[in-house]
Design an enzyme around this catalytic site. Structure first.
Site, PDB file in Angstrom:
ATOM      1  N   ALA A 196       0.846  -1.195   0.000  1.00  0.00           N
ATOM      2  CA  ALA A 196       0.000   0.000   0.000  1.00  0.00           C
ATOM      3  C   ALA A 196       0.880   1.242   0.000  1.00  0.00           C
ATOM      4  CB  ALA A 196      -0.914  -0.008   1.222  1.00  0.00           C
ATOM      5  N   SER A 229       2.430  -2.199   4.324  1.00  0.00           N
ATOM      6  CA  SER A 229       2.553  -0.761   4.098  1.00  0.00           C
ATOM      7  C   SER A 229       3.877  -0.442   3.421  1.00  0.00           C
ATOM      8  CB  SER A 229       2.507  -0.006   5.430  1.00  0.00           C
ATOM      9  OG  SER A 229       3.717  -0.208   6.152  1.00  0.00           O
ATOM     10  N   ASP A 230       3.897   0.667   2.661  1.00  0.00           N
ATOM     11  CA  ASP A 230       5.198   1.220   2.303  1.00  0.00           C
ATOM     12  C   ASP A 230       5.856   1.675   3.608  1.00  0.00           C
ATOM     13  OD1 ASP A 230       7.388   2.158   0.892  1.00  0.00           O
ATOM     14  OD2 ASP A 230       6.205   3.259  -0.578  1.00  0.00           O
ATOM     15  N   TRP A 231       7.162   1.821   3.575  1.00  0.00           N
ATOM     16  CA  TRP A 231       7.927   2.076   4.803  1.00  0.00           C
ATOM     17  C   TRP A 231       7.565   3.450   5.388  1.00  0.00           C
ATOM     18  CZ3 TRP A 231       8.174  -2.382   3.184  1.00  0.00           C
ATOM     19  CH2 TRP A 231       9.035  -3.359   3.662  1.00  0.00           C
TER      20      TRP A 231
END
Length: 818
Positions: A196, A229-231
């Site tokens: 995401a 999630s993206d970081w």
């Protein structure tokens, strides 16, 4: 990797053995790139790695040398399922060698605006091409037990204000265009994870977008994999947990943990939601061999600098290179030709983009090295004009560690009391401090030390936030202060500030750059990791007078049979966290090309860039080869193509406009926080074909190769539900060549854009003919009916176009829906 001959774990039973706190712990990473183990249920650590162009490993820098692949647009330009399948298998081998379970790729966002900083990481502007290539990539990776991660869901096509931008996209465009490559890869390759994005989509953060993650991905598509999630992208606790996100990265700190336990206790999140997230984490772990039966150890994997990798990476890079102009059959060159090889990109070839796509390769072969290896003294190499405004770290070949004698720098990290915390040898002349290391104390000062074998007037300098001082042979030569320019938390890591001083450096002198990191803490911006980021030593030749450089280039061009000018972009333009402001070549490169073209008998331009550039000189040169970012074997691949040892059979994956702004979608700058996708489904070639932007310099799908082709007997062929097309193609050239037969659907409804609906490649000897049949994908005949929120099939009306790109349509076949 499934183990059908063994009993698979009962995931629900394992989950039932854990209390709420233990479950929630497993839903946030343990480190920057790791997931928690849980011995009570037989769960081992799962390791993730960035990986669009190489499997970097478990740290952002300082990892072992790994294979550096050609960038995504160059691989995609082969228009080959086989190339992307081989890429996936290669990346899986690289992952297995480092005990990596999941590679964070492929990136299948689209080339909506060519100003996008990460366009180089994504396959193309076309959703069907991107989806089909992603499918092959995922299959190749997962066949070898390594998980893929489709990224970034969704409408993540630019970098400006990337953590807060709201991508505003109508439902039909979202479904028909931006979600389509994800939908195709999920349906056809079953990726084990998806990511995401940072941005918002129509007002809702992608990491908590119930309608997209639960409604579309997990609901309509029946996706059983993991949503990560993206970081640092997750902004909430209950909203993201309820919104379909399964895993927060990185860890161990994040917005879930105790806050999610409390949210469950307060009734804001049901425990069954936590159980579903954990089920998906455990399913991923089981698939990659970290739960239950471990995956077998793989021995004898190819070395990143070994003969097999060199051959593979040279071939993969060459296959995607695209010949867009070739007057008078200037290319390929004959051996015996004398060549003036000109340009900074010839001697310092850019092999990869910036940001999280970067890796530490075993070597990076320049075009100068590659061409000289084949032609020897017939090549005269002339450096070109400056191409960067920001300094870059010293190459390993230009400085040596005074302690080891190896290429690179020696780094000493000191605490506030002056005691040494750690010493490092850094091959890349950069060092990541305080991000993915595990130091016992905060670093107050870092010293970068190197011997410069070949001195002269040099630029000495540094990358990284702090107060720097520089010495040569113990004598101070300058000081600089470096500060961040934005509030993007990634700037200190992905695009650290740089500065230089000019100094006279004797051959063999010791240079030292010392940074006081305590000064960095004075930034005072919220969420900033004081004193942490990427730091590096700059040591390179001082800039020269452009007039002298141009005169040298013209003189060399006059003396040779042919001039080859290598121009391009750098990681300043093609990088994560920043967008471009223009497609113009940086510096005086346009002037360089025109100066050489005026002096040379024949002029070839090699474009060392992953994304389109403006070419105001295109009619003044004889040939233009788009070489992309070719990976570690760059120079070998370019040389093989120039001499005809390999054919540049690539086709453009992006439309190249004639000028800045002359494209259907352009701005990447949000207005009041919103970036409106106002062009709808008419991005790229679709918009150009509809007259919504000027005719381009080069169309999507264009590429000349080293053959010429006749198309005859074009006809429709029946399909299961919609027709395809067939045609007889004949290689009328003098060389064996690969043709890509492209089929576009032009619907009868003018409100529906022309779109790529299928392609088929064929390789033929001179004079050989073959009948080529191209089925069309039924998904390209759909439209999203907003009123009913369902798919509807377009009527079989309009026409199918057989083409070599939309600028070279060979046949138009009328459709009838009676």
């Amino acid at each position: 990797m499934h183990h059908p001959d063994q009993t698979r774990p009962d995931l629900s039973a394992l989950i039932a053995r854990l209390d709420l706190k233990a479950k929630v712990r497993l839903l946030t990473g343990s480190t920057m790139y790791g997931l928690h183990a849980e011995a009570d249920i037989g769960l081992a650590e799962v390791h993730l790695s960035d990986g669009p162009t190489g499997v970097r490993g478990l740290t952002f820098t300082s990892g072992p040398p790994v294979a550096l692949l050609p960038n995504a647009t160059l691989l995609a330009s082969a228009w080959s399922d086989e190339v992307l399948h081989e890429t996936g298998r290669l990346l899986a081998e690289e992952a297995r060698a480092q005990d990596v379970h999941v590679v964070l790729g492929p990136t299948i966002n689209l080339h909506r605006s060519l100003l996008g900083g990460r366009v180089f990481e994504a396959f193309s502007e076309d959703p069907y091409l991107s989806g089909r290539l992603a499918t092959a990539y995922v299959r190749g990776l997962q066949e070898r037990g390594v998980g893929a991660c489709l990224k970034h869901v969704v409408a993540n096509e630019s970098e400006t204000d990337r953590h807060s931008v709201d991508s505003v996209v109508d439902d039909a465009t979202l479904r028909e265009v931006y979600l389509l490559p994800f939908e195709m890869a999920v349906a056809d390759a079953h990726p084990w994870s998806v990511m995401a994005a940072y941005n918002r989509v129509n007002g809702v953060s992608a990491t908590e977008h119930d309608g997209l993650l639960n409604g579309v991905v997990k609901g309509e598509w029946g996706y059983d994999g993991l949503v990560v999630s993206d970081w640092f992208a997750t902004r909430s606790t209950a909203a993201s947990a309820n919104g379909g996100l399964d895993l927060v990265m990185p860890g161990p700190v994040g917005p879930w943990g105790d806050a999610l336990v409390a949210a469950v206790s307060a009734g804001e999140v049901e425990e069954r939601v936590v159980d579903d997230h954990l089920h998906r984490v455990l399913l991923l772990a089981e698939r990659v061999g970290a739960l239950g039966a471990p995956r077998p150890v793989t021995a004898g994997l190819p070395r990143p600098d070994g003969d097999l990798r060199r051959e593979q990476l040279t071939r993969l890079a060459a296959q995607g290179m695209t010949l867009v102009r070739n007057e008078r059959a200037t290319l390929p060159l004959e051996r015996g030709t004398t060549v003036a090889l000109i340009g900074r990109h010839a001697v310092d070839t850019v092999c990869m983009g910036g940001g999280s796509a970067q890796v530490t390769p075993p070597h990076q072969v320049s075009v100068a090295d590659g061409l000289t290896a084949l032609l020897g003294s017939a090549v005269r190499v002339v450096d070109g004009v400056e191409v960067r405004t920001r300094a870059v770290a010293a190459r390993a070949g230009s400085v040596r560690d005074p302690e080891t004698g190896d290429g690179g720098v020696h780094v000493v990290l000191l605490g506030a009391d002056g005691a040494v915390i750690e010493e490092r040898h850094e091959r890349a002349a950069t060092s990541m401090i305080g991000v993915d290391d595990d130091l016992p104390a905060p670093v107050a000062e870092a010293r970068f030390r190197a011997v410069v074998p070949h001195g002269g007037p040099l630029q000495l300098g540094a990358l990284g936030v702090g107060s720097w001082r520089f010495t040569v042979a113990g004598a101070e030569v300058g000081r600089i202060e470096l500060r961040l320019s934005t509030d993007d938390a990634g700037e200190a890591i992905l695009r650290p500030p740089s500065g230089t001083v000019l100094a006279e450096v004797p051959d063999g002198a010791l240079v030292e750059a010392v940074v006081d990191l305590r000064a960095a803490s004075g930034l005072g911006r919220p969420g900033r990791m004081a004193g942490a980021g990427l730091f590096g030593l700059v040591a390179g030749p001082a800039p020269r007078d452009p007039a002298v450089v141009l005169a040298e280039a013209a003189a060399a061009a006059r003396d040779a049979d042919v001039a080859v000018v290598v121009v391009g972009l750098t990681e300043e333009q093609e990088t994560e966290s920043v967008d471009k402001s223009t497609l113009a070549l940086p510096g005086d490169q346009d002037t360089l090309v025109r100066t050489v073209a005026a002096a040379a008998r024949r002029t070839i331009v090699v474009v060392n860039a992953a994304t389109p550039v403006l070419m105001p000189w295109v009619d003044e040169v004889d040939a233009v080869l788009v070489a992309g970012l070719p990976g570690q074997e760059a120079g070998h691949a370019v040389a093989a193509v120039l001499l005809g040892d390999r054919e540049p059979a690539g086709r453009l994956v992006t439309t190249w406009p004639v000028a800045d702004g002359a494209a259907p979608a352009w701005s990447v700058t949000p207005v009041d926080g919103r970036l409106v996708y106002a062009e709808g489904a008419f991005l790229g070639h679709r918009g150009h074909a509809a007259g919504r932007a000027p005719a381009p310099a080069f169309w999507f799908g264009h590429g000349l190769g080293y053959g010429t082709w006749d198309y005859t007997d074009a006809r429709l062929v029946a399909g299961a539900e919609r027709p395809g097309a067939a045609v007889t193609v004949t290689n009328t050239g003098l060389r064996r060549s690969r043709e890509v037969v492209q089929v576009y659907l032009r619907p009868a409804d003018p409100g529906q854009p022309v779109r790529l609906a299928g392609w088929q490649a064929v390789t033929l000897a001179p004079g050989e003919s073959r009948d080529v049949e191209v089925p069309t994908d039924l998904r390209m005949w759909r439209r999203w009916d907003v009123a009913t929120a369902t798919w509807a099939l377009l009527p079989a009306a309009g026409e199918l176009l057989l083409a070599r790109g939309l600028g070279d349509v060979r046949a138009a076949l009328p459709l009838s829906d009676d």
